[in-house]
Enzyme design. Structure first.
Site, PDB file in Angstrom:
ATOM      1  N   PHE A   2       0.702  -0.809   0.116  1.00 22.29           N
ATOM      2  CA  PHE A   2       0.124  -0.277   0.068  1.00 22.29           C
ATOM      3  C   PHE A   2       0.646   1.345   0.410  1.00 22.29           C
ATOM      4  CE2 PHE A   2      -1.752   3.298   3.543  1.00 22.29           C
ATOM      5  CZ  PHE A   2      -2.436   3.611   2.310  1.00 22.29           C
ATOM      6  N   SER A   3       0.552   2.626  -1.274  1.00 25.39           N
ATOM      7  CA  SER A   3       0.751   3.616  -1.000  1.00 25.39           C
ATOM      8  C   SER A   3       2.769   3.153  -0.841  1.00 25.39           C
ATOM      9  CB  SER A   3       1.362   4.460   0.917  1.00 25.39           C
ATOM     10  OG  SER A   3       1.918   5.539   0.634  1.00 25.39           O
ATOM     11  N   THR A   4       3.848   3.429  -0.631  1.00 26.87           N
ATOM     12  CA  THR A   4       4.921   3.321  -1.065  1.00 26.87           C
ATOM     13  C   THR A   4       5.147   1.822  -1.079  1.00 26.87           C
ATOM     14  OG1 THR A   4       5.758   3.660   0.927  1.00 26.87           O
ATOM     15  CG2 THR A   4       6.546   5.385  -0.179  1.00 26.87           C
ATOM     16  N   ILE A  37      -1.317  -1.008  -4.560  1.00 26.50           N
ATOM     17  CA  ILE A  37      -3.212  -0.641  -3.929  1.00 26.50           C
ATOM     18  C   ILE A  37      -2.396   0.677  -3.407  1.00 26.50           C
ATOM     19  CG2 ILE A  37      -4.391   0.272  -2.401  1.00 26.50           C
ATOM     20  CD1 ILE A  37      -4.423  -3.044  -1.421  1.00 26.50           C
ATOM     21  N   GLY A  42       3.158  -0.595  -2.280  1.00 24.83           N
ATOM     22  CA  GLY A  42       2.880  -0.333  -3.214  1.00 24.83           C
ATOM     23  C   GLY A  42       3.462  -0.748  -4.412  1.00 24.83           C
TER      24      GLY A  42
END
Length: 542
Positions: free
Chosen positions: A203-205, A229, A207
């Site tokens: 998720f985020s970094t 994500i 992802g």
């Protein structure tokens, strides 16, 4: 035939040993003891790499090889890596430890399975903060069909500082992840996991990290699928430019004055107290916690012996020389909430901080939008003004116009980069590529925490879907509809891990490979639907 039967025999052997006493597991390092949590077992804080301390600071990660004389205590929760965390409200945001490179394994009590598919989790945090312990595994453990493995890796200066040469090549955090994934592949069968059935989820970094791991073609032999994500390898904050200048600037802040070369800088940095080293990050922040991640992944010098990135990810994707595994990417309609919400916070005089942008936009925009080192100052000012006019016209920055700023951040920091990744995969890849947009605003969200207010409805933002997969106190308690969505998202990931099929409820994900238009699944409060668009960055998918 023997080559086929041997892995199966080993898997059965490990399964039998875990069934006899599921809390005790034998590793090459020795025996460890986990914890019985009622409906799942946990084996936490298992080291996969040597701690990056003393001589190993700012060096390539090394596999953990120590033998345990006694049974290793795997009941201790993982610790944060040393960081200056945005999620700490106090002025002193320092937390964590340098001895943090561990994996934590969560196995359901499901006696109908001999082995489980594996979800290897990479946490996010702007390349500068975050930890595996922040994100819970309750949704997956309650469902009981996959093993979840949470990895902990270096962030901030230890994970991503680079001098642009072979002295401090950078990408240590990504190399930690690579080592952790190989550890999972080699050892997960001992816990009842299927080493040939591993998917990555971030998720985020995290992802972006998942996507960056796929830039290595051989990863197609290590994992069978991946989920990114709210972050990919082509968003503007995924790869950093001019890392060398920043490293020397940071060294000066730490008292390493006028080093003649990278070696002198490194020698000086190694002598610096670790807590001071990390705390100095605050001197790079120009507005609240901005920039969110001053250090990040880099394209490494050709002289580096074992590089992680040798070219920009977009070039790798266009060459087709990346891991050909099914890949799912996602975003939310208001992903930029994470970056914009802090502008709604009020200063000591009760004034919204967004109004500061009226006098500081040219100064701050490059740091908010991840281009402080890629353009000349004159070019940055022109680009910043162009963006302001594109999204706000001649309006001032104010709470009334906040959503124009949020849309700017969403498009420029997320949608355009995620679309670029999907477009490149569908044109140059050979494996399925999928996408979804999640549109179901949370009542309690990461954005509200950062904005320090709940009187404004901000829309569906970053993490509103992710925290239905990996539970977090910031998002609790969930609404009744969110609990249903959580169950459906978990089942979607479980089926992807087990069968390589992607279905949410009754919506089958269309494959984007070779398609001219983007094929999305929209996930809402009580519905899902397929959607075809030419550009979701411009289309404004809701």
């Amino acid at each position: 035939m023997t080559q086929i039967l041997l892995p199966i025999a080993l898997l059965c052997l490990f399964a039998a040993s875990t069934l006899s006493n599921p809390l005790l597991v034998e590793l090459p390092n020795g025996e460890l003891r986990g914890r019985d949590n009622g409906f799942y077992y946990s084996y936490e804080s298992i080291p996969y790499a040597e701690p990056p301390i003393d001589d190993l600071c700012l060096e390539e990660p090394r596999p953990y090889t120590e033998r345990w004389e006694n049974t290793f205590d795997a009941t201790r929760p993982p610790v944060d890596c040393l960081q200056w965390s945005q999620l700490i409200s106090q002025p002193n945001k320092l937390t964590g430890s340098e001895d943090c490179l561990t994996v934590s394994i969560y196995k359901p009590k499901n006696l109908t399975r001999i082995s489980f598919p594996v979800v290897a989790h990479i946490f996010g945090g702007g390349w500068s903060f975050g930890a595996a312990i922040d994100d819970g595994v309750r949704p997956f453990s309650s469902s009981g069909n996959v093993i979840v493995v949470k990895t902990t890796t270096e962030w901030e200066r230890l994970g991503f500082m680079s001098t642009g040469d072979s002295v401090i090549p950078g990408n240590f955090g990504l190399k930690d992840q690579r080592l952790a994934i190989k550890w999972i592949r080699n050892n997960i069968a001992r816990f009842g996991g299927d080493p040939h059935n591993i998917i990555l989820l971030g998720f985020s970094t995290g992802g972006s990290s998942v996507h960056l791991q796929l830039m290595h073609k051989e990863y197609g032999q290590l994992v069978k699928g991946a989920i990114s994500i709210s972050g990919t390898a082509t968003v503007p904050w995924a790869v950093q430019a001019n890392a060398r200048d920043l490293a020397f600037r940071y060294g000066k802040l730490l008292g390493c004055n006028n080093p003649k070369n990278s070696r002198e800088l490194k020698d000086c940095l190694k002598k610096t107290d670790a807590e001071e080293f990390v705390s100095t990050l605050r001197h790079l922040q120009v507005f609240d916690y901005v920039p969110f991640g001053p250090f990040g992944p880099v394209v490494e010098s050709p002289e580096v012996e074992s590089p992680f990135l040798t070219e920009l990810p977009l070039d790798t994707i266009r060459s087709g020389n990346f891991a050909q595994v099914p890949w799912l990417a996602s975003y939310t309609p208001e992903n930029g909430i994470y970056n914009a919400a802090l502008l709604l916070a009020k200063d000591a005089n009760g004034k919204e901080r967004i109004e500061e942008l009226n006098t500081r936009w040219n100064e701050l925009a490059p740091y908010f939008l991840a281009y402080p080192y890629t353009l000349k100052r004159s070019e940055m000012n022109a680009h910043s003004q162009k963006l302001k006019y594109q999204y706000l016209g001649y309006k001032n920055f104010s709470v009334v116009n906040y959503f124009d700023v949020q849309r700017l951040f969403t498009n420029e920091l997320y949608k355009k980069g995620i679309e670029l990744s999907l477009d490149s995969h569908r044109k140059h890849g050979a494996s399925p590529v999928y996408a979804y947009v999640y549109d179901n605003p949370a009542d309690k969200s990461l954005a509200q925490f950062l904005a320090k207010r709940s009187d404004i409805s901000l829309g569906t933002g970053m993490g509103d879907d992710y925290y239905l997969l990996m539970n977090n106190p910031l998002r609790e308690p969930l609404r009744a509809d969110e609990k249903i969505v959580s169950w459906k998202l978990v089942k979607m990931v479980e089926d992807f891990a087990a069968h390589e099929t992607l279905v949410y409820d009754d919506c089958v994900f269309p494959n984007n490979l070779g398609k001219k238009k983007f094929q999305l699944v929209v996930i809402g409060r009580n519905y899902c639907k397929q959607l075809e668009v030419e550009s979701f960055a411009r289309h404004g998918v809701q």
